[in-house]
Write a protein that holds these residues in place. Structure first.
Motif, PDB file in Angstrom:
ATOM      1  N   ALA A  66       0.834  -1.212   0.000  1.00 33.14           N
ATOM      2  CA  ALA A  66       0.000   0.000   0.000  1.00 33.14           C
ATOM      3  C   ALA A  66       0.860   1.251   0.000  1.00 33.14           C
ATOM      4  CB  ALA A  66      -0.932  -0.012   1.212  1.00 33.14           C
ATOM      5  N   LEU A  67       1.959   1.220   0.759  1.00 29.67           N
ATOM      6  CA  LEU A  67       2.855   2.376   0.789  1.00 29.67           C
ATOM      7  C   LEU A  67       3.510   2.583  -0.581  1.00 29.67           C
ATOM      8  CD1 LEU A  67       4.252   4.614   2.382  1.00 29.67           C
ATOM      9  CD2 LEU A  67       5.967   2.928   3.101  1.00 29.67           C
ATOM     10  N   GLU A  68       3.899   1.497  -1.239  1.00 28.75           N
ATOM     11  CA  GLU A  68       4.475   1.607  -2.584  1.00 28.75           C
ATOM     12  C   GLU A  68       3.475   2.201  -3.565  1.00 28.75           C
ATOM     13  OE1 GLU A  68       5.781  -2.245  -3.701  1.00 28.75           O
ATOM     14  OE2 GLU A  68       7.423  -2.316  -2.233  1.00 28.75           O
ATOM     15  N   ARG A  69       2.196   1.910  -3.361  1.00 28.15           N
ATOM     16  CA  ARG A  69       1.157   2.381  -4.284  1.00 28.15           C
ATOM     17  C   ARG A  69       0.796   3.842  -4.081  1.00 28.15           C
ATOM     18  NH1 ARG A  69      -2.973  -2.859  -4.082  1.00 28.15           N
ATOM     19  NH2 ARG A  69      -1.811  -4.159  -5.573  1.00 28.15           N
ATOM     20  N   THR A  70       1.427   4.502  -3.135  1.00 30.99           N
ATOM     21  CA  THR A  70       1.185   5.940  -2.984  1.00 30.99           C
ATOM     22  C   THR A  70       1.955   6.746  -4.030  1.00 30.99           C
ATOM     23  OG1 THR A  70       3.008   6.194  -1.387  1.00 30.99           O
ATOM     24  CG2 THR A  70       0.818   5.680  -0.506  1.00 30.99           C
ATOM     25  N   VAL A  71       2.722   6.063  -4.855  1.00 31.79           N
ATOM     26  CA  VAL A  71       3.537   6.730  -5.875  1.00 31.79           C
ATOM     27  C   VAL A  71       3.187   6.174  -7.243  1.00 31.79           C
ATOM     28  CG1 VAL A  71       5.871   7.151  -6.710  1.00 31.79           C
ATOM     29  CG2 VAL A  71       5.429   7.126  -4.255  1.00 31.79           C
ATOM     30  N   LEU A  72       2.870   7.066  -8.189  1.00 31.76           N
ATOM     31  CA  LEU A  72       2.684   6.671  -9.590  1.00 31.76           C
ATOM     32  C   LEU A  72       3.950   7.014 -10.357  1.00 31.76           C
ATOM     33  CD1 LEU A  72      -0.917   7.694 -10.780  1.00 31.76           C
ATOM     34  CD2 LEU A  72      -0.018   5.404 -10.364  1.00 31.76           C
ATOM     35  N   LYS A  73       4.533   6.000 -11.011  1.00 35.61           N
ATOM     36  CA  LYS A  73       5.729   6.211 -11.812  1.00 35.61           C
ATOM     37  C   LYS A  73       5.468   5.806 -13.253  1.00 35.61           C
ATOM     38  CE  LYS A  73       9.088   5.568  -8.071  1.00 35.61           C
ATOM     39  NZ  LYS A  73      10.285   4.808  -7.623  1.00 35.61           N
ATOM     40  N   ALA A  74       6.199   6.411 -14.168  1.00 32.29           N
ATOM     41  CA  ALA A  74       6.033   6.096 -15.586  1.00 32.29           C
ATOM     42  C   ALA A  74       6.464   4.650 -15.842  1.00 32.29           C
ATOM     43  CB  ALA A  74       6.858   7.052 -16.441  1.00 32.29           C
ATOM     44  N   PRO A  75       5.597   3.823 -16.432  1.00 33.01           N
ATOM     45  CA  PRO A  75       5.963   2.431 -16.701  1.00 33.01           C
ATOM     46  C   PRO A  75       6.867   2.260 -17.917  1.00 33.01           C
ATOM     47  CG  PRO A  75       3.721   2.847 -17.425  1.00 33.01           C
ATOM     48  CD  PRO A  75       4.185   4.112 -16.751  1.00 33.01           C
ATOM     49  N   PHE A  76       7.025   3.328 -18.711  1.00 36.33           N
ATOM     50  CA  PHE A  76       7.888   3.278 -19.885  1.00 36.33           C
ATOM     51  C   PHE A  76       8.206   4.712 -20.312  1.00 36.33           C
ATOM     52  CE2 PHE A  76       3.423   2.431 -21.162  1.00 36.33           C
ATOM     53  CZ  PHE A  76       3.147   3.647 -21.771  1.00 36.33           C
ATOM     54  N   ASP A  77       9.151   4.861 -21.231  1.00 40.34           N
ATOM     55  CA  ASP A  77       9.420   6.180 -21.809  1.00 40.34           C
ATOM     56  C   ASP A  77       8.186   6.630 -22.583  1.00 40.34           C
ATOM     57  OD1 ASP A  77      11.928   5.783 -20.813  1.00 40.34           O
ATOM     58  OD2 ASP A  77      12.895   5.447 -22.736  1.00 40.34           O
ATOM     59  N   GLY A  78       7.733   7.846 -22.330  1.00 40.42           N
ATOM     60  CA  GLY A  78       6.514   8.253 -23.013  1.00 40.42           C
ATOM     61  C   GLY A  78       6.253   9.737 -22.938  1.00 40.42           C
ATOM     62  N   VAL A  79       5.046  10.096 -23.369  1.00 40.59           N
ATOM     63  CA  VAL A  79       4.576  11.472 -23.372  1.00 40.59           C
ATOM     64  C   VAL A  79       3.300  11.534 -22.542  1.00 40.59           C
ATOM     65  CG1 VAL A  79       3.736  13.380 -24.782  1.00 40.59           C
ATOM     66  CG2 VAL A  79       5.531  11.892 -25.665  1.00 40.59           C
ATOM     67  N   VAL A  80       3.232  12.511 -21.647  1.00 44.51           N
ATOM     68  CA  VAL A  80       2.033  12.697 -20.834  1.00 44.51           C
ATOM     69  C   VAL A  80       0.946  13.296 -21.720  1.00 44.51           C
ATOM     70  CG1 VAL A  80       1.045  13.819 -18.819  1.00 44.51           C
ATOM     71  CG2 VAL A  80       3.419  13.010 -18.756  1.00 44.51           C
ATOM     72  N   VAL A  81      -0.114  12.538 -21.940  1.00 45.23           N
ATOM     73  CA  VAL A  81      -1.196  12.988 -22.811  1.00 45.23           C
ATOM     74  C   VAL A  81      -2.163  13.887 -22.053  1.00 45.23           C
ATOM     75  CG1 VAL A  81      -3.123  12.240 -24.257  1.00 45.23           C
ATOM     76  CG2 VAL A  81      -0.987  10.930 -24.235  1.00 45.23           C
ATOM     77  N   SER A  82      -2.509  13.501 -20.829  1.00 45.33           N
ATOM     78  CA  SER A  82      -3.445  14.317 -20.051  1.00 45.33           C
ATOM     79  C   SER A  82      -3.152  14.159 -18.570  1.00 45.33           C
ATOM     80  CB  SER A  82      -4.897  13.913 -20.343  1.00 45.33           C
ATOM     81  OG  SER A  82      -5.147  12.592 -19.908  1.00 45.33           O
ATOM     82  N   VAL A  83      -3.487  15.204 -17.816  1.00 45.81           N
ATOM     83  CA  VAL A  83      -3.323  15.211 -16.363  1.00 45.81           C
ATOM     84  C   VAL A  83      -4.629  15.689 -15.741  1.00 45.81           C
ATOM     85  CG1 VAL A  83      -2.063  16.170 -14.397  1.00 45.81           C
ATOM     86  CG2 VAL A  83      -0.848  15.658 -16.523  1.00 45.81           C
ATOM     87  N   ASN A  84      -5.249  14.826 -14.950  1.00 40.52           N
ATOM     88  CA  ASN A  84      -6.486  15.183 -14.236  1.00 40.52           C
ATOM     89  C   ASN A  84      -6.268  15.054 -12.730  1.00 40.52           C
ATOM     90  OD1 ASN A  84      -8.160  15.552 -16.616  1.00 40.52           O
ATOM     91  ND2 ASN A  84      -8.011  13.338 -16.877  1.00 40.52           N
ATOM     92  N   ALA A  85      -5.102  15.468 -12.292  1.00 39.90           N
ATOM     93  CA  ALA A  85      -4.745  15.349 -10.881  1.00 39.90           C
ATOM     94  C   ALA A  85      -4.078  16.637 -10.425  1.00 39.90           C
ATOM     95  CB  ALA A  85      -3.803  14.162 -10.682  1.00 39.90           C
ATOM     96  N   TRP A  86      -4.415  17.064  -9.180  1.00 41.55           N
ATOM     97  CA  TRP A  86      -3.859  18.299  -8.639  1.00 41.55           C
ATOM     98  C   TRP A  86      -3.561  18.100  -7.164  1.00 41.55           C
ATOM     99  CZ3 TRP A  86      -3.078  21.224 -12.761  1.00 41.55           C
ATOM    100  CH2 TRP A  86      -3.925  21.052 -13.852  1.00 41.55           C
ATOM    101  N   PRO A  87      -2.500  18.719  -6.672  1.00 44.05           N
ATOM    102  CA  PRO A  87      -2.197  18.609  -5.236  1.00 44.05           C
ATOM    103  C   PRO A  87      -3.383  19.038  -4.386  1.00 44.05           C
ATOM    104  CG  PRO A  87      -0.344  19.576  -6.408  1.00 44.05           C
ATOM    105  CD  PRO A  87      -1.471  19.499  -7.394  1.00 44.05           C
ATOM    106  N   GLY A  88      -3.667  18.265  -3.339  1.00 43.40           N
ATOM    107  CA  GLY A  88      -4.813  18.536  -2.476  1.00 43.40           C
ATOM    108  C   GLY A  88      -6.068  17.796  -2.872  1.00 43.40           C
ATOM    109  N   GLN A  89      -6.079  17.203  -4.055  1.00 42.88           N
ATOM    110  CA  GLN A  89      -7.247  16.470  -4.531  1.00 42.88           C
ATOM    111  C   GLN A  89      -7.390  15.149  -3.772  1.00 42.88           C
ATOM    112  OE1 GLN A  89      -7.218  15.993  -8.785  1.00 42.88           O
ATOM    113  NE2 GLN A  89      -8.560  14.218  -8.752  1.00 42.88           N
TER     114      GLN A  89
END
Length: 256
Positions: A136-159
């Motif tokens: 569960a502690l490891e899952r508090t972090v989202l990391k890129a699974p491969f080299d890529g381009v961020v297409v969209s971001v629907n996340a903001w600090p405090g959410q």
């Protein structure tokens, strides 16, 4: 000899004429939608749409404090269970010695064995709880699974993130190492292609590169005068430091 040369030239010209070039548009070959698998509050989102990331780069973070406390509590339960198991095993050894001397009954020996088995099971359960807390502690972090381009971001600090209510992905990532050229073909033309078939691709002023048929559409996308139109995707590898985006025009050479 002259006739042979002329024949070769004619055949070369015919082959060149048969290599039809068609235009298509670039699309992402693969995209992944990333969500958190734990509830929490976002503490950091260090990426923006359009940003290029490498495998392992940080994309988003949940406030880890509650998860860290859970892990510490689980580790303490493992220590208590380990101590109880050690006592039960010592008692089992002492009981076995007394039994061998004929000083205790069968029931007392069996009870000691059951106590040791219970302590062992509780220790294993505590270790499993610690493992779940660490995951569960490891899952508090989202990391890129491969080299890529961020297409969209629907996340903001405090959410606030509730894993069961994440209808839309928090981050969508596209694979930057591969793209496809999407062509539109009539049903008759689709018969000439098979998955994996090599084809040449050119983007902009860059030279030709090898690609392969990746997807043959089976559902119609449009109807034109010449018939029903289907999609055909040609997959190719991007070059280092090459910045390509969906919607750009590309050419595919169809060797017939």
């Amino acid at each position: 000899m002259m006739r042979l040369i002329v024949l070769c030239l004619l055949l070369a010209g015919a082959a060149s004429a048969a290599a039809q070039v068609v235009k298509g548009r670039l699309e992402w070959a693969h995209t992944v939608e990333l969500r958190f698998m734990e509830d929490g509050v976002l503490s950091d989102v260090p990426v923006l749409a359009g940003q290029q990331v490498e495998k392992g780069d940080l994309l988003a973070v949940l406030d880890p404090r509650e998860f860290e406390y859970s892990r510490v509590g689980a580790a303490a339960r493992v220590m208590r269970a380990a101590a109880a198991l050690a006592r039960a095993e010592r008692q089992l050894e002492w009981t076995a010695e007394l039994y061998d001397r004929g000083l205790i009954s069968d029931n007392e020996r069996l009870e000691s064995e059951e106590n040791a088995a219970t302590a062992r099971a509780e220790h294993e359960s505590a270790e499993a709880g610690l493992g779940r807390a660490e995951v569960a502690l490891e899952r508090t972090v989202l990391k890129a699974p491969f080299d890529g381009v961020v297409v969209s971001v629907n996340a903001w600090p405090g959410q606030t993130v509730v894993k069961q209510l994440q209808k839309d992905p928090l981050i969508t990532l596209a694979d930057a190492r591969q793209m496809v050229v999407r062509l539109r073909m009539t049903a008759d033309n689709m018969q000439a292609f098979v998955p994996g078939q090599p084809l040449e691709v050119r983007v902009g002023d860059a030279g030709w590169r090898m690609g392969r048929v990746y997807r043959l559409g089976v559902e119609s996308e449009d109807v034109i005068d010449r018939g029903v139109v289907y999609g055909l995707d040609v997959l190719f590898e991007t070059w280092p430091d090459e910045s390509l985006r969906p919607g750009q025009f590309a050419a595919v050479r169809l060797a017939r």
